[in-house]
Design an enzyme around this catalytic site. Sequence first.
Site, short mmCIF file in Angstrom:
data_model
loop_
_atom_site.label_atom_id
_atom_site.label_comp_id
_atom_site.label_asym_id
_atom_site.label_seq_id
_atom_site.Cartn_x
_atom_site.Cartn_y
_atom_site.Cartn_z
N ASP A 229 4.56 -3.63 11.21
CA ASP A 229 3.13 -3.31 11.14
C ASP A 229 2.47 -3.25 12.51
O ASP A 229 1.54 -2.47 12.74
CB ASP A 229 2.38 -4.29 10.22
CG ASP A 229 2.62 -5.75 10.56
OD1 ASP A 229 3.46 -6.04 11.45
OD2 ASP A 229 1.98 -6.62 9.93
N ARG B 182 0.84 -1.20 0.00
CA ARG B 182 0.00 0.00 0.00
C ARG B 182 0.87 1.24 0.00
O ARG B 182 1.85 1.31 0.74
CB ARG B 182 -0.88 0.04 1.26
CG ARG B 182 -2.10 -0.80 1.09
CD ARG B 182 -3.31 -0.42 1.86
NE ARG B 182 -3.19 0.10 3.21
CZ ARG B 182 -4.21 0.69 3.82
NH1 ARG B 182 -5.37 0.86 3.20
NH2 ARG B 182 -4.06 1.13 5.04
N SER C 16 6.64 -5.41 7.38
CA SER C 16 6.12 -6.33 8.40
C SER C 16 6.86 -7.65 8.46
O SER C 16 6.27 -8.73 8.28
CB SER C 16 4.65 -6.57 8.15
OG SER C 16 4.02 -5.35 7.95
#
Length: 907
Positions: free
Chosen positions: A653, A533, A597
């Site tokens: 994350d 993203r 992450s």
Amino acid sequence: CILMYWINNTRSHKNKVDRFLHKMRLNDEQLNDISARFQAEMKKGLSAESNAAAAVKMLPTHVRSTPDGTEKGQFLALDLGGSKFKVLQIKVREDQGIRKGGVEIEEKTYPIPNEVLNGRGTELFDHVSESLKDFMHEKNINPKKKHPLAFTFSFPCEQPTLDQGFLLEWTKDFSVRGLQGKDVVDSLRQAIKRTGGMDMEILAMVNDTVATMMTCGFDDKNCEVGVIIGSGTNACYMEQLNHVDLVEGDEGQMCVSTEWGALGDDGTLDDYITEFDREVDACSINPGKQIFEKMVSGMYLGELVRLVVLKMAKLGLLFDGRVTNALRTKGTITTAHVAAMEEYKNCLGHTREILESLNLSPSADDCIAVQHISTIVSFRSSNLVAAGLAAILTRIQKNRNTRELRITIGVDGTVYKTHPQYPKRLHKVVRRLLPECHVRFVLSESGSSKGAALVSAVAQRLASRKRQTLNSFKLSWEQLQLVKARMRAALQAGLKTDGPSEVKMLPSFVYRTPDGSEHGKYLALDLGGTNFRAMLVNFKKGLQQNTKLYHKIYKIPLEIMQGTGEELFDYLAQCVGDFLDYMGMKNTRLPAGFTFSFPCEQTALDTVSIQLTLWTKGFKATNCEGHDVVDMLREAIKRRDEFDLDIVALVNDTVGTLMSCAYEDPQCQVALIAGTGSNVCYMEEVKNIENDADFSKMCINTEWGGLGDDGTLDDIMTSDDTEVDQNSINPGKQRFEKLTSGMYLGEIVRRVLLNLTIRGLLFKGYVSEALKTPGIFETKYLSQIESDRLALLQVRSILQHMGLEGTCVDIITVKEVCGAISRRAAQLCGAGMAAVVDKIRENRGLDRLNITVGVDGTLYKLHPHFSRILQETTRALAPQCDVTFLPSEEGSGKGAALIAALAKHMQ
Ligand code: BG6
Ligand code: GLC
Ligand code: GLC
């Protein structure tokens, strides 16, 4: 001449009776009308909205299929509620000597004393269980062994499951106190315990109609209706599950016990009821109840005949108006008498004998008339049953959308079995009412217990299959406490810098959560699941609600995830370029936060030397582990030479989620990701970390997914878990994550289903190609399968997608496997979370801790039960902590931007 006189004379006596009982003589139009009324009542009983008010209860039985020929086993059985109470032993295709497909039955009838029939519930069941013990003794059945028990209980019961039955009310001549509303299976279990000396597993409780349908279905697979015309009357049939509102699920069928005996209890049949029916009802033990049953069944037919004879005698139409005391006495004419009187072969001999036994002196004409009364009363009974069956068959016909129905009806009950004319009459009228149906009637020769045993056999197979597999995924309270303790020890060990640790406890160099003073525009990049993203965030000082977000999502193709590091980072740079283009900001050098992450060794928040420790989840791009990932991204941007970026922070994350949630709720000090991967971060005291920062707290990325990598979870891992681990891209690593996260749960389910199928316990042993394909069972299916709304229909379509055609039983098993695996995942996360919050509480020296946990991840957000079970487990295992779970709204990207803002501020 004499013959003519006799015929005319007989006719005139019959006419007299016909006139007197004209209301009992129902023509086809009336029968069709009754059938239509019953159809409406069935609908009412099936619908959730109207069921409570419906007279005909349409009880779901949890029997989902008729026998399929694979049933086997040895059972003890109880048959309670018909005219005889019996204990039986049934062997279905087990021992040698029984022909293939055969059933061997031994039985004994035990009378129930009147005082027990009208006594207390405990007395009734004590009598039942003592009879069972006596039977075992007599048949030399080993009392030390555990025996499966099938229970036919012929009264209306609400059944939440096959082995529970809450008695709605007594019918027929039972009026035992203290059982209404109670689970009779449980009462039986208690009684067996009280009696002692036996070990029973009650597998199934079935109504006699259901058991009869199953008995007859053993030999005729078209048998989808069961009827009892005995002391009581009732019928059951196979209904489409999507019409049975009271049971979850849409696909397949379920047997419904109509309890049609109660038709008319709300006045539906008032215009068909005679003064004699009213009197029978008024003198019964359940006035106003079971109106249809009282017009039809053996418990009442004799009495109806007696009342008619008495009335006609009183009116001078019989016996020259003479009435005896015996004729006035309730119960002196029985249904057996009615059957005997109608044995036409015997002419009027039986009728005369019966009337004489009532001290009457009947003339030949009286005998003709009384025999005719019996005929009218019993004929009405078979006509009413025919109307009821016509309604059921019409319903099945509509369900199947066919005109030509071929169906078999299994029948039992003393009236049907012993009344000489009854079966013929019934069959004829049913066929006349439904000329287009091919109806076969089969008498259940061996009673209902064979059917009850068949239901139990299926339940037993299912139960043992479930027991073995599902039990291996069940965690006891002690095991969960142990997991909590192990997590706690691993957190502690990981904080010590010396030596490797399964739980890495990586410092994030984030020392505080946001305070609302953050402002400005930041870019956030988020890599960690299947998507990348890119996001632009605009913070306004003190205006948390007005934060502006723009984002775009890019899917990461598998070949990129598992290609070379350079390819991966080039792809990311290309996506960022596209996003900046899209926002029209290619020429601005924005500060950026990068949510990455995966476990990274960091030495500071800014991006000086950040090394990827190891890939987790589905990533395995080469030349990345041990490298500085921020550097790699910078290089890729340089290679692209289109835009510039100031990467000021790299965060996990979990840390991003913590920041994002703490921005809304300052109590938020922990964050959990329950998605593709599983991980937690929390604010730890700096004094507990070997770090000389000036701050009091630092956010630690626990990387708890590594718990168990040193073997500490081996005792809870099943062979299916081990297979999943061994076949993953990082065998032996991230074992806790493999038990708890979305990346693996579907795969565990697939393995379990595959192994059950290979063992012949599912899908008839057929292993499809798809089922053999790793990764085909995506975790999103788990959420779909377990979401109550979609129920079995969804399961079936998912299985079809995998080339699997399951029976109803298979589908239920699949659903249960999914449930067991996701439940264990949620419980394990709960146990881990309990360790984390308890540690924070102890760090602060508090008796009670109030804390918020920010959460993100598809498993948490999409699964119908995960979040609830997680919360319940955390609360139970950390009773001194009040934990609030706060789902993250914007994902961790916003948190990365916040950290970028913090970093910028520090710079
Ligand atoms: C028996 C069945 O054959 O018929 C029982 O085994 C059933 O389960 C009974 O209840 C019904 O008939 P009756 O006449 O005994 O009530
Ligand atoms: C009564 C009971 C019913 C049973 C029937 C036949 O109607 O309520 O459950 O099936 O009798 O025995
Ligand atoms: C994996 C990663 C971890 C991440 C988690 C959730 O466990 O190792 O860094 O936080 O997945 O995405």
